[in-house]
Write a protein that holds these residues in place. Sequence first.
Motif, short mmCIF file in Angstrom:
data_model
loop_
_atom_site.label_atom_id
_atom_site.label_comp_id
_atom_site.label_asym_id
_atom_site.label_seq_id
_atom_site.Cartn_x
_atom_site.Cartn_y
_atom_site.Cartn_z
N GLU A 52 -1.64 2.45 -9.86
CA GLU A 52 -2.04 1.17 -9.59
C GLU A 52 -1.70 0.11 -10.70
O GLU A 52 -1.39 -0.95 -10.39
N CYS A 93 2.16 -0.27 -10.61
CA CYS A 93 2.79 -0.88 -9.51
C CYS A 93 1.94 -2.25 -9.28
O CYS A 93 2.52 -3.33 -8.66
N TYR A 119 0.13 7.87 -2.19
CA TYR A 119 -0.15 9.04 -3.49
C TYR A 119 -0.53 10.22 -2.59
O TYR A 119 -1.76 10.25 -2.13
N ILE A 135 -2.98 1.50 -4.37
CA ILE A 135 -2.15 2.65 -3.86
C ILE A 135 -3.22 3.70 -3.10
O ILE A 135 -4.26 4.00 -3.29
N ARG A 178 0.80 -1.30 -0.12
CA ARG A 178 -0.13 -0.11 -0.09
C ARG A 178 0.65 1.27 -0.01
O ARG A 178 0.92 2.05 1.10
N GLN A 229 -4.28 8.08 -9.85
CA GLN A 229 -4.20 6.97 -9.01
C GLN A 229 -4.32 5.74 -9.69
O GLN A 229 -3.62 4.55 -9.48
#
Length: 215
Positions: free
Chosen positions: A36, A39, A7, A43, A4, A32
């Motif tokens: 996500e 990654c 941001y 997030i 987690r 966002q």
Amino acid sequence: MSARPLYVALGDSLTVGVGSTLFQPNFVKLYQQALEAYCQMPIMKRVFAKNGATTVDLFSYSQQPNVREAIQHAQFITLTGGGNDFLRAGRHWLRTGDFSAVRLASQQSLFYIEQMIQRITALHSEQSAPYMIRILNLYNPLFYIPNTNEWLEDYNRHLEELEQYPFVRVADIYHAFTGNEPQLLSFDHIHPNPIGYRIMADVTASIGFDPFLPA
């Protein structure tokens, strides 16, 4: 990367999402989602933004303890600002013909944005965890007024100099909007509409996520 990541979105009405619609995501939500997707994990998000904020307002806002704490622990940071500085100066110029207000707005905006970058860098100086800062440059909602494009092009060129700081990149929103403003601005002719916000997020994501590697 730890579970987690965080941001933090800091800024003015563009970070608030003014001009978007109830059922359409704004810039922060869209970016966002891009984070996500990159990654491959959820997030967390914290937004510190105020409609009408100038860069000096944002600089003062960034000194608040809760904002400082969030910034210190954020892996991803976006910053929107400067538009209100120019809008106020531009209206003064239209009323009076006094260009000095525009020049001062540019100088002050660049100064306070750099001060915020330095503050963020200092907050992260004692940590080894990577982080990145993305600054969005300024599009021109007053594109139909002579000289305004020249002002913003000069301002945006100077804004790019902030890329000298580690992991700072400037997203070129100006050129993405140029020539398409009527299609990308909302009913108030100042803020982006949902399509404009999506372009902002896409442009910001397109410059990459250095220093992070994909999952």
